[in-house]
Design a protein around this motif. Structure first.
Motif, PDB file in Angstrom:
ATOM      1  N   THR A 108      -4.368  -7.303  13.200  1.00  0.00           N
ATOM      2  CA  THR A 108      -5.036  -7.264  12.070  1.00  0.00           C
ATOM      3  C   THR A 108      -6.820  -7.333  12.277  1.00  0.00           C
ATOM      4  OG1 THR A 108      -5.369  -9.671  11.711  1.00  0.00           O
ATOM      5  CG2 THR A 108      -3.627  -8.483  10.268  1.00  0.00           C
ATOM      6  N   SER A 109      -7.818  -6.528  11.624  1.00  0.00           N
ATOM      7  CA  SER A 109      -9.013  -6.179  11.939  1.00  0.00           C
ATOM      8  C   SER A 109      -9.825  -6.428  10.535  1.00  0.00           C
ATOM      9  CB  SER A 109      -9.205  -4.995  12.518  1.00  0.00           C
ATOM     10  OG  SER A 109     -10.649  -4.903  13.020  1.00  0.00           O
ATOM     11  N   PHE A 110     -10.988  -7.455  10.650  1.00  0.00           N
ATOM     12  CA  PHE A 110     -11.652  -7.589   9.665  1.00  0.00           C
ATOM     13  C   PHE A 110     -12.595  -6.025   9.416  1.00  0.00           C
ATOM     14  CE2 PHE A 110     -15.986  -8.871   7.999  1.00  0.00           C
ATOM     15  CZ  PHE A 110     -15.720  -9.500   6.828  1.00  0.00           C
ATOM     16  N   THR A 111     -12.615  -5.619   8.108  1.00  0.00           N
ATOM     17  CA  THR A 111     -13.201  -4.582   7.987  1.00  0.00           C
ATOM     18  C   THR A 111     -14.609  -4.578   6.926  1.00  0.00           C
ATOM     19  OG1 THR A 111     -11.982  -4.149   5.931  1.00  0.00           O
ATOM     20  CG2 THR A 111     -11.116  -3.070   7.924  1.00  0.00           C
ATOM     21  N   GLY A 112     -15.015  -5.860   6.940  1.00  0.00           N
ATOM     22  CA  GLY A 112     -16.233  -5.955   5.897  1.00  0.00           C
ATOM     23  C   GLY A 112     -15.933  -5.821   4.447  1.00  0.00           C
ATOM     24  N   LEU A 113     -17.074  -5.190   3.700  1.00  0.00           N
ATOM     25  CA  LEU A 113     -16.810  -5.310   2.385  1.00  0.00           C
ATOM     26  C   LEU A 113     -16.090  -4.191   1.713  1.00  0.00           C
ATOM     27  CD1 LEU A 113     -20.730  -6.024   1.604  1.00  0.00           C
ATOM     28  CD2 LEU A 113     -18.723  -7.621   1.354  1.00  0.00           C
ATOM     29  N   ARG A 114     -15.431  -3.250   2.666  1.00  0.00           N
ATOM     30  CA  ARG A 114     -14.739  -2.106   2.279  1.00  0.00           C
ATOM     31  C   ARG A 114     -13.553  -2.722   1.401  1.00  0.00           C
ATOM     32  NH1 ARG A 114     -10.243  -0.339   3.335  1.00  0.00           N
ATOM     33  NH2 ARG A 114     -10.128  -1.463   5.050  1.00  0.00           N
ATOM     34  N   GLY A 115     -13.011  -3.851   2.032  1.00  0.00           N
ATOM     35  CA  GLY A 115     -11.828  -4.380   1.351  1.00  0.00           C
ATOM     36  C   GLY A 115     -12.124  -4.785  -0.124  1.00  0.00           C
ATOM     37  N   GLY A 116     -13.427  -5.416  -0.284  1.00  0.00           N
ATOM     38  CA  GLY A 116     -13.814  -5.926  -1.723  1.00  0.00           C
ATOM     39  C   GLY A 116     -13.780  -4.795  -2.805  1.00  0.00           C
ATOM     40  N   ALA A 117     -13.978  -3.350  -2.363  1.00  0.00           N
ATOM     41  CA  ALA A 117     -13.891  -2.361  -3.240  1.00  0.00           C
ATOM     42  C   ALA A 117     -12.470  -1.891  -3.632  1.00  0.00           C
ATOM     43  CB  ALA A 117     -14.805  -1.261  -2.727  1.00  0.00           C
ATOM     44  N   SER A 118     -11.936  -1.802  -2.312  1.00  0.00           N
ATOM     45  CA  SER A 118     -10.322  -1.037  -2.546  1.00  0.00           C
ATOM     46  C   SER A 118      -9.067  -1.887  -3.064  1.00  0.00           C
ATOM     47  CB  SER A 118      -9.858  -0.487  -1.082  1.00  0.00           C
ATOM     48  OG  SER A 118      -9.817  -1.676  -0.203  1.00  0.00           O
ATOM     49  N   GLY A 119      -9.580  -3.256  -2.954  1.00  0.00           N
ATOM     50  CA  GLY A 119      -8.562  -4.094  -3.738  1.00  0.00           C
ATOM     51  C   GLY A 119      -7.646  -4.532  -2.513  1.00  0.00           C
ATOM     52  N   ASN A 120      -7.645  -4.035  -1.189  1.00  0.00           N
ATOM     53  CA  ASN A 120      -6.631  -4.388  -0.358  1.00  0.00           C
ATOM     54  C   ASN A 120      -7.012  -5.516   0.573  1.00  0.00           C
ATOM     55  OD1 ASN A 120      -5.029  -2.186  -1.467  1.00  0.00           O
ATOM     56  ND2 ASN A 120      -6.218  -0.654  -0.151  1.00  0.00           N
ATOM     57  N   GLY A 121      -7.854  -6.431   0.183  1.00  0.00           N
ATOM     58  CA  GLY A 121      -8.322  -7.475   1.067  1.00  0.00           C
ATOM     59  C   GLY A 121      -9.424  -6.961   2.006  1.00  0.00           C
ATOM     60  N   LEU A 122     -10.033  -7.896   2.838  1.00  0.00           N
ATOM     61  CA  LEU A 122     -10.947  -7.780   3.890  1.00  0.00           C
ATOM     62  C   LEU A 122     -10.347  -7.468   5.003  1.00  0.00           C
ATOM     63  CD1 LEU A 122     -13.422 -10.557   2.702  1.00  0.00           C
ATOM     64  CD2 LEU A 122     -13.696  -8.111   2.176  1.00  0.00           C
ATOM     65  N   PHE A 123      -9.257  -7.301   5.190  1.00  0.00           N
ATOM     66  CA  PHE A 123      -8.708  -7.072   6.675  1.00  0.00           C
ATOM     67  C   PHE A 123      -7.803  -5.800   6.531  1.00  0.00           C
ATOM     68  CE2 PHE A 123      -9.666 -11.196   6.748  1.00  0.00           C
ATOM     69  CZ  PHE A 123     -10.371 -11.554   8.139  1.00  0.00           C
ATOM     70  N   THR A 124      -7.775  -5.137   7.538  1.00  0.00           N
ATOM     71  CA  THR A 124      -6.785  -4.016   7.574  1.00  0.00           C
ATOM     72  C   THR A 124      -6.037  -3.865   9.017  1.00  0.00           C
ATOM     73  OG1 THR A 124      -6.503  -1.438   7.543  1.00  0.00           O
ATOM     74  CG2 THR A 124      -8.115  -2.310   8.770  1.00  0.00           C
ATOM     75  N   THR A 125      -4.617  -3.437   8.924  1.00  0.00           N
ATOM     76  CA  THR A 125      -3.758  -3.205  10.154  1.00  0.00           C
ATOM     77  C   THR A 125      -4.356  -2.446  11.148  1.00  0.00           C
ATOM     78  OG1 THR A 125      -1.874  -3.858   8.777  1.00  0.00           O
ATOM     79  CG2 THR A 125      -1.618  -2.681  10.843  1.00  0.00           C
ATOM     80  N   THR A 126      -3.976  -2.905  12.554  1.00  0.00           N
ATOM     81  CA  THR A 126      -4.453  -2.033  13.562  1.00  0.00           C
ATOM     82  C   THR A 126      -3.242  -1.761  14.286  1.00  0.00           C
ATOM     83  OG1 THR A 126      -5.080  -4.005  14.934  1.00  0.00           O
ATOM     84  CG2 THR A 126      -6.904  -3.009  13.956  1.00  0.00           C
ATOM     85  N   VAL A 127      -3.296  -0.860  15.162  1.00  0.00           N
ATOM     86  CA  VAL A 127      -2.154  -0.149  15.897  1.00  0.00           C
ATOM     87  C   VAL A 127      -2.859   0.292  17.329  1.00  0.00           C
ATOM     88  CG1 VAL A 127      -0.028   1.534  16.285  1.00  0.00           C
ATOM     89  CG2 VAL A 127      -0.820   0.449  13.694  1.00  0.00           C
ATOM     90  N   GLU A 128      -2.411  -0.256  18.387  1.00  0.00           N
ATOM     91  CA  GLU A 128      -3.454   0.018  19.504  1.00  0.00           C
ATOM     92  C   GLU A 128      -2.472   0.120  20.650  1.00  0.00           C
ATOM     93  OE1 GLU A 128      -6.997  -2.196  22.128  1.00  0.00           O
ATOM     94  OE2 GLU A 128      -5.914  -3.375  20.312  1.00  0.00           O
ATOM     95  N   GLY A 129      -2.735   1.067  21.692  1.00  0.00           N
ATOM     96  CA  GLY A 129      -2.009   1.664  23.050  1.00  0.00           C
ATOM     97  C   GLY A 129      -1.582   2.829  23.222  1.00  0.00           C
ATOM     98  N   SER A 130      -0.773   3.208  23.699  1.00  0.00           N
ATOM     99  CA  SER A 130      -0.262   4.652  23.985  1.00  0.00           C
ATOM    100  C   SER A 130       1.155   4.848  23.239  1.00  0.00           C
ATOM    101  CB  SER A 130      -0.310   4.833  25.740  1.00  0.00           C
ATOM    102  OG  SER A 130      -1.680   4.872  25.818  1.00  0.00           O
ATOM    103  N   GLY A 131       1.115   5.980  22.495  1.00  0.00           N
ATOM    104  CA  GLY A 131       2.297   6.169  21.873  1.00  0.00           C
ATOM    105  C   GLY A 131       2.268   6.818  20.519  1.00  0.00           C
ATOM    106  N   GLN A 132       3.236   6.885  19.766  1.00  0.00           N
ATOM    107  CA  GLN A 132       3.201   7.699  18.465  1.00  0.00           C
ATOM    108  C   GLN A 132       3.253   6.658  17.213  1.00  0.00           C
ATOM    109  OE1 GLN A 132       5.846  10.910  19.134  1.00  0.00           O
ATOM    110  NE2 GLN A 132       4.241  12.169  18.245  1.00  0.00           N
ATOM    111  N   ALA A 133       2.763   6.747  16.407  1.00  0.00           N
ATOM    112  CA  ALA A 133       2.647   6.243  14.925  1.00  0.00           C
ATOM    113  C   ALA A 133       2.964   7.178  13.947  1.00  0.00           C
ATOM    114  CB  ALA A 133       1.472   5.155  14.721  1.00  0.00           C
ATOM    115  N   ALA A 134       3.298   6.749  12.604  1.00  0.00           N
ATOM    116  CA  ALA A 134       3.725   7.428  11.433  1.00  0.00           C
ATOM    117  C   ALA A 134       2.982   6.965  10.410  1.00  0.00           C
ATOM    118  CB  ALA A 134       5.014   7.897  11.399  1.00  0.00           C
TER     119      ALA A 134
END
Length: 212
Positions: A108-134
């Motif tokens: 999880t990563s702190f995203t600042g005030l963006r979450g306050g506008a979107s209603g999705n919280g102040l944090f977002t999910t992070t995916v890190e490394g080498s590989g594929q995501a969908a």
């Protein structure tokens, strides 16, 4: 390493030869061969991740899939987009992450005030490394390039994910609908600067900061 491919635009097929992938819990729609499924706590980050996500309000329930054959994933007929990571980090709303190579680290990563506008919280999910995501979108996603010469402003309700060397700032502003008198409150935007990619969807989430 498992191979990710699209079966149409709304089904993800993952070919595995003893490999392991992480996927949104309950998203398996079919498989051939031999597969084993296990629910993961804390979005696949263990007990510490579970506590972190409860504290931040960023909810994500994942399962681990391991086997020989092909497993198919889908969620509410959402459009699916493949993202290739080469040692970099993807920031994605937890509700938009469908699957990822097991070797990719989630957090999880702190995203600042963006979450306050979107209603999705102040944090977002992070995916890190080498590989594929969908990742998923409500309607076909649009991938927009950001360069130092061309920053980008995005409606928080349309934002899905971003990757690259980007800085984001939360700002109030006037949108087209506000200008036309159709907005119901103050409008908010996310401004991205730097060099990277931003994924947006053509359907907006409900927001708590007013119509955008």
């Amino acid at each position: 390493m498992a191979t990710f491919r699209l079966q149409g635009s709304k089904v993800l097929a993952v070919d595995m030869a003893g490999d392991t992938v992480k996927a949104k819990n309950g998203s398996m729609v079919a498989y051939d061969g031999q597969m084993a499924f296990m629910k993961l706590s804390g979005g696949g980050e263990g007990i510490r991740g579970m506590v972190t996500r409860r504290l931040t309000g960023e909810q994500m329930v994942m399962m681990e899939v391991k086997g020989q054959g092909t497993c198919f994933f889908a969620d509410r007929a959402s459009e699916i987009n493949l993202v290739s990571l080469q040692g970099d980090k993807l920031y994605v709303e937890s509700s938009n992450l469908l699957a990822a190579d097991a070797g990719l680290r989630t957090g999880t990563s702190f995203t600042g005030l963006r979450g306050g506008a979107s209603g999705n919280g102040l944090f977002t999910t992070t995916v890190e490394g080498s590989g594929q995501a969908a990742i998923m979108s409500d309607g076909p996603a649009v991938v927009l390039r950001v360069t130092p010469q061309y920053p980008l402003s995005v409606d928080p309700g349309a934002y899905i994910a971003h990757q690259g060397n980007l800085q984001q700032n939360f700002q109030s502003g006037v949108t087209f609908r506000t200008f036309m008198g159709e907005g119901g409150g103050e409008a908010f935007q996310i401004r991205f600067e730097g060099d990277g990619l931003v994924y947006v969807q053509p359907s907006e989430r409900n927001t708590v900061g007013g119509d955008v």
